[in-house]
Scaffold this motif. Structure first.
Motif, mmCIF file in Angstrom:
data_model
loop_
_atom_site.group_PDB
_atom_site.id
_atom_site.type_symbol
_atom_site.label_atom_id
_atom_site.label_comp_id
_atom_site.label_asym_id
_atom_site.label_seq_id
_atom_site.Cartn_x
_atom_site.Cartn_y
_atom_site.Cartn_z
ATOM 1 N N GLY A 270 15.471 10.417 -11.267
ATOM 2 C CA GLY A 270 16.365 10.323 -10.110
ATOM 3 C C GLY A 270 15.541 10.001 -8.873
ATOM 4 N N CYS A 271 15.996 9.080 -8.062
ATOM 5 C CA CYS A 271 15.212 8.723 -6.883
ATOM 6 C C CYS A 271 16.107 8.195 -5.774
ATOM 7 C CB CYS A 271 14.135 7.700 -7.234
ATOM 8 S SG CYS A 271 14.743 6.192 -7.962
ATOM 9 N N ARG A 272 15.519 8.156 -4.590
ATOM 10 C CA ARG A 272 16.193 7.592 -3.411
ATOM 11 C C ARG A 272 15.144 6.814 -2.625
ATOM 12 N NH1 ARG A 272 15.059 12.835 -2.453
ATOM 13 N NH2 ARG A 272 14.066 13.340 -0.483
ATOM 14 N N TRP A 273 15.631 5.986 -1.707
ATOM 15 C CA TRP A 273 14.713 5.153 -0.928
ATOM 16 C C TRP A 273 13.850 6.003 -0.015
ATOM 17 C CZ3 TRP A 273 13.962 0.713 -2.863
ATOM 18 C CH2 TRP A 273 14.994 -0.007 -3.454
ATOM 19 N N GLY A 274 12.583 5.614 0.123
ATOM 20 C CA GLY A 274 11.654 6.300 1.009
ATOM 21 C C GLY A 274 11.241 5.407 2.170
ATOM 22 N N GLY A 275 10.148 5.753 2.827
ATOM 23 C CA GLY A 275 9.663 5.008 3.987
ATOM 24 C C GLY A 275 9.200 3.600 3.669
ATOM 25 N N GLY A 276 8.736 3.370 2.441
ATOM 26 C CA GLY A 276 8.302 2.032 2.051
ATOM 27 C C GLY A 276 9.451 1.043 2.055
ATOM 28 N N ALA A 277 10.668 1.528 1.818
ATOM 29 C CA ALA A 277 11.836 0.645 1.840
ATOM 30 C C ALA A 277 12.093 0.129 3.255
ATOM 31 C CB ALA A 277 13.062 1.379 1.316
ATOM 32 N N THR A 278 11.833 0.960 4.251
ATOM 33 C CA THR A 278 11.973 0.521 5.638
ATOM 34 C C THR A 278 10.967 -0.582 5.947
ATOM 35 O OG1 THR A 278 12.675 2.744 6.254
ATOM 36 C CG2 THR A 278 11.981 1.294 8.044
ATOM 37 N N ALA A 279 9.741 -0.413 5.470
ATOM 38 C CA ALA A 279 8.714 -1.449 5.673
ATOM 39 C C ALA A 279 9.114 -2.744 4.973
ATOM 40 C CB ALA A 279 7.365 -0.958 5.161
ATOM 41 N N ILE B 8 6.834 7.014 -5.605
ATOM 42 C CA ILE B 8 6.090 5.873 -6.116
ATOM 43 C C ILE B 8 6.345 4.664 -5.230
ATOM 44 C CG2 ILE B 8 6.078 6.621 -8.525
ATOM 45 C CD1 ILE B 8 8.325 4.588 -9.043
ATOM 46 N N GLY B 9 5.371 3.772 -5.239
ATOM 47 C CA GLY B 9 5.505 2.476 -4.603
ATOM 48 C C GLY B 9 5.183 1.424 -5.639
ATOM 49 N N PRO B 10 5.152 0.166 -5.243
ATOM 50 C CA PRO B 10 4.845 -0.859 -6.244
ATOM 51 C C PRO B 10 3.457 -0.688 -6.877
ATOM 52 C CG PRO B 10 5.738 -1.866 -4.266
ATOM 53 C CD PRO B 10 5.510 -0.420 -3.956
ATOM 54 N N TRP B 11 2.485 -0.233 -6.098
ATOM 55 C CA TRP B 11 1.119 -0.158 -6.603
ATOM 56 C C TRP B 11 0.518 1.238 -6.572
ATOM 57 C CZ3 TRP B 11 -1.095 -4.274 -8.918
ATOM 58 C CH2 TRP B 11 -0.473 -5.517 -8.720
ATOM 59 N N ARG B 12 1.121 2.158 -5.840
ATOM 60 C CA ARG B 12 0.533 3.488 -5.678
ATOM 61 C C ARG B 12 1.592 4.554 -5.904
ATOM 62 N NH1 ARG B 12 -4.257 3.049 -2.178
ATOM 63 N NH2 ARG B 12 -3.776 5.098 -1.391
ATOM 64 N N GLY C 154 -1.662 13.231 -4.288
ATOM 65 C CA GLY C 154 -2.149 12.313 -3.259
ATOM 66 C C GLY C 154 -1.745 10.889 -3.608
ATOM 67 N N CYS C 155 -1.854 10.046 -2.631
ATOM 68 C CA CYS C 155 -1.435 8.655 -2.797
ATOM 69 C C CYS C 155 -2.554 7.867 -3.475
ATOM 70 C CB CYS C 155 -1.092 8.060 -1.425
ATOM 71 S SG CYS C 155 -0.249 6.497 -1.509
ATOM 72 N N GLY D 126 0.786 -1.225 0.000
ATOM 73 C CA GLY D 126 0.000 0.000 0.000
ATOM 74 C C GLY D 126 0.821 1.278 0.000
ATOM 75 N N SER D 127 2.129 1.140 -0.013
ATOM 76 C CA SER D 127 3.002 2.308 0.080
ATOM 77 C C SER D 127 3.034 3.100 -1.217
ATOM 78 C CB SER D 127 4.428 1.834 0.413
ATOM 79 O OG SER D 127 5.341 2.884 0.265
ATOM 80 N N CYS D 128 3.085 4.414 -1.076
ATOM 81 C CA CYS D 128 3.323 5.253 -2.253
ATOM 82 C C CYS D 128 4.645 5.995 -2.110
ATOM 83 C CB CYS D 128 2.172 6.220 -2.485
ATOM 84 S SG CYS D 128 1.934 7.388 -1.156
ATOM 85 N N ASP D 129 5.464 5.580 -1.141
ATOM 86 C CA ASP D 129 6.760 6.252 -0.986
ATOM 87 C C ASP D 129 7.920 5.255 -0.877
ATOM 88 O OD1 ASP D 129 6.202 5.284 1.539
ATOM 89 O OD2 ASP D 129 6.983 7.054 2.560
#
Length: 197
Positions: free
Chosen positions: A130-139, A40-44, A51-52, A28-31
């Motif tokens: 260009g991107c970096r890891w977000g909070g979804g990577a921690t999950a 972006i996340g895998p699905w959102r 918004g997500c 469910g992550s968008c970050d």
């Protein structure tokens, strides 16, 4: 030994619950990846402050890395639910056929699936914006750790509940049989003592 098995049982059940929650956060992550103009996340996705929301993949339909991350994140969630289902049933409710084998296979498949979400950072969207890891990577990392611990420690749990009940019932029956055998012997010994006196 019983106490250690009980501790491992609690650890496994808690890790399964935490792993499913973490994996649901990944799906469910968008970050998962923070881009310059959103995330972006895998699905959102949250692009440009919209918004997500579930993201339109028409532009990224040919990006096999994002497609693989989507499939693997959902497959990891499904395998995590299978692992939790069989772990809970095996330990708390009733025996299921091949429980430990299915738990081992789903644990291995789960780790492989979640590991295949990490290459998202090499997707075309990251190369473009260009991107970096977000909070979804921690999950995602937490989901892998929790499920790994649950898979490993599932072999260290105490006997399942139905086995403990069966052992308890058998020991009570043996005790009752032993007492029933000892009472006539004691009664015959007392009668023998009374006739001698």
């Amino acid at each position: 030994m019983e106490l250690i098995g009980c501790i491992f049982e609690v650890v496994v059940l808690v890790c399964l619950a935490a792993g499913i929650a973490s994996n649901a956060a990944v799906v469910g992550s968008c970050d998962m990846l923070d881009l310059q103009n959103g995330s972006i996340g895998p699905w959102r996705a949250d692009i440009g402050g919209s918004g997500c929301v579930v993201w339109d993949k028409t532009n990224e339909a040919t990006d096999w890395i994002l497609n693989m991350a989507r499939v693997c994140s959902m497959m990891g969630f499904i395998l995590g639910c299978i692992l939790a289902f069989f772990g809970f049933f095996k330990q708390c409710l009733c025996p299921l056929p091949c429980s430990q084998i299915i738990m081992d296979i789903s644990g291995i498949g789960l780790q492989i699936s979640l590991a295949l979400v990490w290459p998202m950072i090499r997707s075309q969207a990251c190369k473009t914006f260009g991107c970096r890891w977000g909070g979804g990577a921690t999950a995602l990392l937490l989901a892998q750790i929790f499920f790994f611990a649950a898979s490993i420690f599932s072999r260290c749990m105490r006997e399942p509940r139905y086995e403990r009940r069966k052992t308890e019932r058998n020991s009570k029956e043996e005790q009752a049989t032993k007492e029933a055998v000892e009472q006539p012997i004691e009664g015959a010994a007392e009668e023998g003592n009374a006739t001698e006196a």
